[in-house]
Design a protein around this motif. Sequence first.
Motif, PDB file in Angstrom:
ATOM      1  N   ILE A   1       0.709  -1.291  -0.074  1.00  0.00           N
ATOM      2  CA  ILE A   1       0.209   0.211  -0.135  1.00  0.00           C
ATOM      3  C   ILE A   1       0.597   1.209   0.082  1.00  0.00           C
ATOM      4  O   ILE A   1       0.552   2.447  -0.627  1.00  0.00           O
ATOM      5  CB  ILE A   1      -0.884   0.061   1.225  1.00  0.00           C
ATOM      6  CG1 ILE A   1      -1.868   1.219   1.171  1.00  0.00           C
ATOM      7  CG2 ILE A   1      -0.349   0.003   2.545  1.00  0.00           C
ATOM      8  CD1 ILE A   1      -2.647   1.252  -0.116  1.00  0.00           C
ATOM      9  N   ARG A   2       2.038   1.126   0.793  1.00  0.00           N
ATOM     10  CA  ARG A   2       2.983   2.347   0.785  1.00  0.00           C
ATOM     11  C   ARG A   2       3.307   2.712  -0.719  1.00  0.00           C
ATOM     12  O   ARG A   2       3.136   3.920  -1.093  1.00  0.00           O
ATOM     13  CB  ARG A   2       4.125   2.147   1.693  1.00  0.00           C
ATOM     14  CG  ARG A   2       4.724   3.280   1.619  1.00  0.00           C
ATOM     15  CD  ARG A   2       6.095   3.167   2.756  1.00  0.00           C
ATOM     16  NE  ARG A   2       6.811   4.518   2.783  1.00  0.00           N
ATOM     17  CZ  ARG A   2       7.571   4.942   3.727  1.00  0.00           C
ATOM     18  NH1 ARG A   2       7.576   3.989   4.945  1.00  0.00           N
ATOM     19  NH2 ARG A   2       8.389   5.958   3.756  1.00  0.00           N
TER      20      ARG A   2
ATOM     21  N   GLY B   1       1.550  -4.847   7.718  1.00  0.00           N
ATOM     22  CA  GLY B   1       2.542  -3.895   8.013  1.00  0.00           C
ATOM     23  C   GLY B   1       1.786  -2.720   9.049  1.00  0.00           C
ATOM     24  O   GLY B   1       2.334  -1.609   8.772  1.00  0.00           O
ATOM     25  N   ALA B   2       1.420  -3.279   9.984  1.00  0.00           N
ATOM     26  CA  ALA B   2       0.710  -2.302  10.994  1.00  0.00           C
ATOM     27  C   ALA B   2       1.014  -2.318  12.317  1.00  0.00           C
ATOM     28  O   ALA B   2       1.791  -3.349  12.553  1.00  0.00           O
ATOM     29  CB  ALA B   2      -0.988  -2.140  10.747  1.00  0.00           C
ATOM     30  N   SER B   3       0.629  -1.467  13.062  1.00  0.00           N
ATOM     31  CA  SER B   3       1.172  -1.788  14.502  1.00  0.00           C
ATOM     32  C   SER B   3      -0.059  -2.275  15.293  1.00  0.00           C
ATOM     33  O   SER B   3      -1.007  -2.716  14.747  1.00  0.00           O
ATOM     34  CB  SER B   3       1.243  -0.149  15.161  1.00  0.00           C
ATOM     35  OG  SER B   3      -0.007   0.367  15.543  1.00  0.00           O
ATOM     36  N   ILE B   4       0.291  -2.869  16.410  1.00  0.00           N
ATOM     37  CA  ILE B   4      -0.753  -3.500  17.228  1.00  0.00           C
ATOM     38  C   ILE B   4      -1.933  -2.419  17.628  1.00  0.00           C
ATOM     39  O   ILE B   4      -3.157  -3.153  17.248  1.00  0.00           O
ATOM     40  CB  ILE B   4      -0.215  -4.007  18.696  1.00  0.00           C
ATOM     41  CG1 ILE B   4       0.905  -4.844  18.510  1.00  0.00           C
ATOM     42  CG2 ILE B   4      -1.136  -4.618  19.691  1.00  0.00           C
ATOM     43  CD1 ILE B   4       0.360  -6.490  17.964  1.00  0.00           C
ATOM     44  N   GLU B   5      -1.749  -1.468  17.812  1.00  0.00           N
ATOM     45  CA  GLU B   5      -2.923  -0.482  18.067  1.00  0.00           C
ATOM     46  C   GLU B   5      -3.556  -0.084  16.724  1.00  0.00           C
ATOM     47  O   GLU B   5      -4.814  -0.182  16.884  1.00  0.00           O
ATOM     48  CB  GLU B   5      -2.140   0.807  18.503  1.00  0.00           C
ATOM     49  CG  GLU B   5      -3.259   1.680  18.702  1.00  0.00           C
ATOM     50  CD  GLU B   5      -3.100   3.180  19.218  1.00  0.00           C
ATOM     51  OE1 GLU B   5      -3.659   4.065  19.525  1.00  0.00           O
ATOM     52  OE2 GLU B   5      -1.800   3.313  19.543  1.00  0.00           O
TER      53      GLU B   5
ATOM     54  N   GLN C   1       4.992   5.949   9.387  1.00  0.00           N
ATOM     55  CA  GLN C   1       5.326   6.405   8.216  1.00  0.00           C
ATOM     56  C   GLN C   1       4.112   6.102   7.116  1.00  0.00           C
ATOM     57  O   GLN C   1       3.714   7.043   6.327  1.00  0.00           O
ATOM     58  CB  GLN C   1       6.834   5.801   7.590  1.00  0.00           C
ATOM     59  CG  GLN C   1       7.759   6.279   8.470  1.00  0.00           C
ATOM     60  CD  GLN C   1       9.138   6.177   7.850  1.00  0.00           C
ATOM     61  OE1 GLN C   1       9.302   5.815   6.646  1.00  0.00           O
ATOM     62  NE2 GLN C   1      10.234   5.995   8.605  1.00  0.00           N
ATOM     63  N   SER C   2       3.803   4.740   6.977  1.00  0.00           N
ATOM     64  CA  SER C   2       2.967   4.489   5.898  1.00  0.00           C
ATOM     65  C   SER C   2       1.522   4.787   6.227  1.00  0.00           C
ATOM     66  O   SER C   2       0.731   5.560   5.297  1.00  0.00           O
ATOM     67  CB  SER C   2       2.684   3.061   5.890  1.00  0.00           C
ATOM     68  OG  SER C   2       4.034   2.208   5.496  1.00  0.00           O
TER      69      SER C   2
ATOM     70  N   ALA D   1      -7.815   2.179   6.836  1.00  0.00           N
ATOM     71  CA  ALA D   1      -8.799   1.325   6.051  1.00  0.00           C
ATOM     72  C   ALA D   1      -7.973   1.034   4.832  1.00  0.00           C
ATOM     73  O   ALA D   1      -8.170  -0.136   4.250  1.00  0.00           O
ATOM     74  CB  ALA D   1     -10.289   1.760   5.709  1.00  0.00           C
ATOM     75  N   ALA D   2      -7.314   1.777   4.076  1.00  0.00           N
ATOM     76  CA  ALA D   2      -6.213   1.481   3.147  1.00  0.00           C
ATOM     77  C   ALA D   2      -5.046   0.648   3.566  1.00  0.00           C
ATOM     78  O   ALA D   2      -4.975  -0.342   2.879  1.00  0.00           O
ATOM     79  CB  ALA D   2      -5.735   2.906   2.416  1.00  0.00           C
ATOM     80  N   MET D   3      -4.679   0.565   4.724  1.00  0.00           N
ATOM     81  CA  MET D   3      -3.678  -0.393   5.372  1.00  0.00           C
ATOM     82  C   MET D   3      -4.260  -1.726   5.460  1.00  0.00           C
ATOM     83  O   MET D   3      -3.612  -2.554   5.078  1.00  0.00           O
ATOM     84  CB  MET D   3      -3.022   0.231   6.532  1.00  0.00           C
ATOM     85  CG  MET D   3      -1.894   1.559   6.365  1.00  0.00           C
ATOM     86  SD  MET D   3      -1.168   1.948   7.923  1.00  0.00           S
ATOM     87  CE  MET D   3       0.008   0.537   8.288  1.00  0.00           C
TER      88      MET D   3
END
Length: 466
Positions: free
Chosen positions: A178-179, A295-299, A222-223, A268-270
Motif C-alpha cells: 500500500i505504501r 504492516g501495521a502496529s498492534i494499536e 510512516q505508511s 482502512a487503506a492499510m
Amino acid sequence: MATRKLYAGAKLREVRARLGLTQKDFAAKLGVSLPYLNQMENNNRPVSTTVLLALAQEFGFDVTELGQGDAERLVSDMHEALADPVFGDSTPPLADLRLTAANAPALAHAFLSLHAAYRQSQERLASLDEALGREGSQLQASPWEEVRDFFHYCDNYIDAVDHAAERVALSGPFPNDIRSNAEALLAKSGISTRTDRHAPLRSYDPATQILTLSSLAPPETQSFQLLVQLALLKQDKLLEATLDLARFQSEAARGIAKMGLANYFAGAAMMPYGAFLEAAQETRHDLELLAIRFGASIEQVAHRLATLQRPGAKGVPFFFVRVDQAGTITKRHSATRLQFARFGGACPLWNVHRAFETPGRFLRQLAETPDGVRYISLARDVSKPGGHFGAPVRRYAIALGCEVRHAARLVYADGLDIGRDSAFEPIGISCRICERRDCHQRSVPPLERRLSIAPHRRDVLPYRVE
C-alpha cells in the motif's frame, strides 16, 4: 427459553425514509396493514416475523441491524448524564430511558447535547475563562466531544470512506504494498515523498509539492501518515461531503473531524475491509499475526478490528479503548453493549490499567458488567518512543474485547475457563453510576444510592451503600 420480542420502531421509520416510501406503500410491500405498520413504527407492537422476512426478501435488508443502532449507547449515555448532581436524587428508571431511546432518539440526543452544553458552561465559569469578559463568546459543545460523538454514533464505521480506501488499496500497481501504491498515486500529481530525521511525523509543502515524513518514525507510522496525506489531497471531495452531512457546530469540530476521517481512510487503506476481515477470521483475530501481515502496529490492528461493521459483512463486534497513565480515556469505541464513561476514567478493576505493569505482554480478563453481560478483554501497553535519546516516550494501554459468546473465534480465549462463574471479574462503567455495593476499588459513592454512615464501624469503604 422465551423468544425476546423485537421493538424497532425508530429503525423501521429510518428504513422507510431511506427508501422514500409512504407508510401506505411500505405496508403494502411488507404485506401488512397500514394500522399494523403504524403500531410497529410507534413501538406499540413488536416487529413480526413476516415483516422481517419481507425486509430481507423485498429490500435485501440485513435484519440484524434492527436490533442494533443507537439505543444501547443512548441509554448508557443518558444514564450517566442523569447521574449528574444537578438532577438531584430523582433519576428516571432504566425502563423509561429505554423507551425514550427506542421511541424518541432525537429527543435523547437533544437532551445529551443540552447536558453537554451545561457542563461546558459550568467548566467555563469555574475557570473564569471565556464566560467572563470575552466579547462574542458563544456557548457550544467542545469540538473534541462533538467529533467523538459523531464517530460514536456512526459505529465508528464510515461506509463511503471505507469503500474508497479499499479501492485505493486494491487498484494500485504494487500488489500488497500500500505504501508504494500511495507514493505512485501522489507521483502522478507531481508530489514527491522523502524522509528526514529532523522532520515532524508528516509535513507537506503545497508550493514545492514535497511530502516529508520523519525517518525516525516506525515503518507502520510512516505508511499511515503517507495515507493520511493521500486522503487529504486525493479524497478531499469525499471527506468534505461526509462532513457536510454531519453538520458540525463549529469550524474547529469540522477540522478535527476531517483529520479523523483522513485517519480512518489511512487505517482502512492499510487494512482493506474484505482482505482484513478474511485474515482476522483465519487467524482467529491474532493481533500480532495481523500486524505482520498488513504492516501495521498492534494499536492500528486493534482499532481496525473495532470498525468491521459493514452491513452484510460484519465481523466480531468488538470494543476498543486506549487510556493514558492517568486513566483518562483518549480513544474509545464500542460495537458491543459495553459503553465507556463519557466523563472521567474507566473502571479501575478493568485489566487495561494493569497493562502498564507488564510491558510487552497481553493480559486476558473475563469480566462481567452490572447488567450481567460477560466479556473477554485483551489489554496491552503501547509505547511510542520519540526516536532518539532524551526524547519523551508516550505510554498508553489499549484494550480490545467482545462478548464471551464470541470467544471461540478468538485465539486469546484458548485455555480460559469461560464456563466457571467465578472466573469473571466484576467491572463497571464509572464509579458514580455503578450500582455495585461491595466494590473495594470504589473511588466515589454512587449518585443513585443512599449511604449509611456508621461512626463506630469502618470497613474497606467509610460508608455503606444501601
